[in-house]
Design an enzyme around this catalytic site. Structure first.
Site, PDB file in Angstrom:
ATOM      1  N   ASP A  86      -7.967   5.541  -4.981  1.00 58.33           N
ATOM      2  CA  ASP A  86      -6.243   4.564  -4.811  1.00 58.33           C
ATOM      3  C   ASP A  86      -5.640   5.407  -5.915  1.00 58.33           C
ATOM      4  O   ASP A  86      -5.398   4.724  -7.230  1.00 58.33           O
ATOM      5  CB  ASP A  86      -6.715   2.958  -5.237  1.00 58.33           C
ATOM      6  CG  ASP A  86      -7.029   2.430  -3.945  1.00 58.33           C
ATOM      7  OD1 ASP A  86      -6.391   2.589  -2.948  1.00 58.33           O
ATOM      8  OD2 ASP A  86      -8.188   1.476  -3.614  1.00 58.33           O
ATOM      9  N   ASP A  92      -7.007  -1.932   5.255  1.00 60.08           N
ATOM     10  CA  ASP A  92      -6.941  -1.233   3.575  1.00 60.08           C
ATOM     11  C   ASP A  92      -6.544  -2.481   2.641  1.00 60.08           C
ATOM     12  O   ASP A  92      -5.270  -2.762   2.895  1.00 60.08           O
ATOM     13  CB  ASP A  92      -6.205   0.117   2.773  1.00 60.08           C
ATOM     14  CG  ASP A  92      -6.649   0.191   1.406  1.00 60.08           C
ATOM     15  OD1 ASP A  92      -7.216  -0.070   1.072  1.00 60.08           O
ATOM     16  OD2 ASP A  92      -5.967   1.148   0.847  1.00 60.08           O
TER      17      ASP A  92
HETATM   18  C1  DX5 Z   1      -4.730  -1.763  -2.696  1.00 57.17           C
HETATM   19  C2  DX5 Z   1      -5.598  -0.934  -2.787  1.00 57.17           C
HETATM   20  C3  DX5 Z   1      -6.482  -0.972  -1.931  1.00 57.17           C
HETATM   21  C4  DX5 Z   1      -7.039  -1.860  -2.474  1.00 57.17           C
HETATM   22  C5  DX5 Z   1      -9.007  -2.086  -2.058  1.00 57.17           C
HETATM   23  O1  DX5 Z   1      -3.241  -1.322  -3.730  1.00 57.17           O
HETATM   24  O2  DX5 Z   1      -4.930   1.044  -1.995  1.00 57.17           O
HETATM   25  O3  DX5 Z   1      -7.040   0.447  -1.278  1.00 57.17           O
HETATM   26  O4  DX5 Z   1      -7.790  -1.496  -4.556  1.00 57.17           O
HETATM   27  O5  DX5 Z   1      -9.034  -3.034  -3.240  1.00 57.17           O
HETATM   28  P1  DX5 Z   1      -9.820  -4.876  -2.042  1.00 57.17           P
HETATM   29  O6  DX5 Z   1     -10.750  -4.653  -1.002  1.00 57.17           O
HETATM   30  O7  DX5 Z   1      -9.976  -5.740  -3.777  1.00 57.17           O
HETATM   31  O8  DX5 Z   1      -8.207  -4.870  -1.198  1.00 57.17           O
HETATM   32 ZN    ZN Z   2      -6.476   2.010  -0.944  1.00 51.62          ZN
END
Ligand code: DX5
Ligand code: ZN
Length: 213
Positions: free
Chosen positions: A34, A172
């Site tokens: 990310d 996601d």
């Molecule tokens: C949000 C990101 C995601 C997220 C996933 O901005 O793109 O990839 O961090 O993490 P969880 O599973 O904690 O929502």
């Molecule tokens: Zn992400």
């Protein structure tokens, strides 16, 4: 059979190598990086130097989720430091963005925020390696899954079939053992999981539950 992609955003960065190894041993299929620029999203995460480091830790696919305003400028740095696939956001794209990214010679996928019209990507579907549907507003891990995403997954699945394509759908944000079943049933292929994995004391159990095994 769905794929489990681990978002390392909320892993323990003081033990990054061990976290990657533990996730791999638990059966994850890929890592989701990310990347946040503090401009497209209200948060800053990490960039190419960390990607380069992670590349030395695993052979699993590394997918760079670029939550940044200028993907064309920075995507080459991620490709060079070891990302196997680049995911840009349609909200920052113009008609030049995808052709320029495709010049990298890597698979390129597109990402849509929860409130972005799905139809905006229908014309480019044949050129994409995947479509990533955000199920939270990007910027932070650990948010709550937005339920209307389930309709978006099935609508997108229908359009992909209508175009006679096999582009995978990724989801996601807020995916965990409780929300995963609906996501799988709606037709997603790749489930991205961050905090539900790295806050657990049973990584393998989370991977199995999310995959529905
Ligand atoms: C949000 C990101 C995601 C997220 C996933 O901005 O793109 O990839 O961090 O993490 P969880 O599973 O904690 O929502
Ligand atoms: Zn992400």
């Amino acid at each position: 059979m769905v794929e489990f992609s681990a978002s390392i955003l909320n892993c323990d960065f003081t033990r990054l190598g061990e976290e990657i190894k533990a996730a791999e041993e638990a059966g994850v299929n890929a890592f989701h990086l990310d990347v946040m620029d503090g401009h497209f999203v209200p948060n800053i995460s990490f960039g190419p130097p960390v990607t380069k480091h992670i590349r030395t830790l695993t052979r699993l696919p590394l997918r760079a989720h670029l939550m940044i305003s200028d993907p064309v400028k920075y995507a080459p740095d991620f490709a060079e430091t070891g990302a196997d696939e680049i995911l840009y956001h349609i909200e920052v794209a113009d008609e030049e963005t995808l052709p320029k990214l495709l010049e990298l010679g890597k698979p390129i996928g597109v990402t849509l925020n929860p409130d972005t019209d799905l139809r905006s990507i229908y014309p480019i579907l044949p050129q994409l390696s995947q479509v990533l549907l955000m199920s939270v507003f990007p910027g932070f891990g650990g948010q709550k899954f937005i339920p209307k995403t389930l309709f978006r997954i099935s609508n997108l699945r229908r359009e992909i079939e209508m175009q006679k394509l096999s582009v995978p759908i990724s989801v996601d944000g807020g995916v965990n053992p409780d929300t995963a079943e609906g996501v799988r049933e709606a037709g997603a292929d790749i489930l991205i999981v961050g905090s539900a994995l790295f806050s657990s004391d049973d990584y393998a159990g989370v991977v199995r539950a999310v995959k529905g095994e």
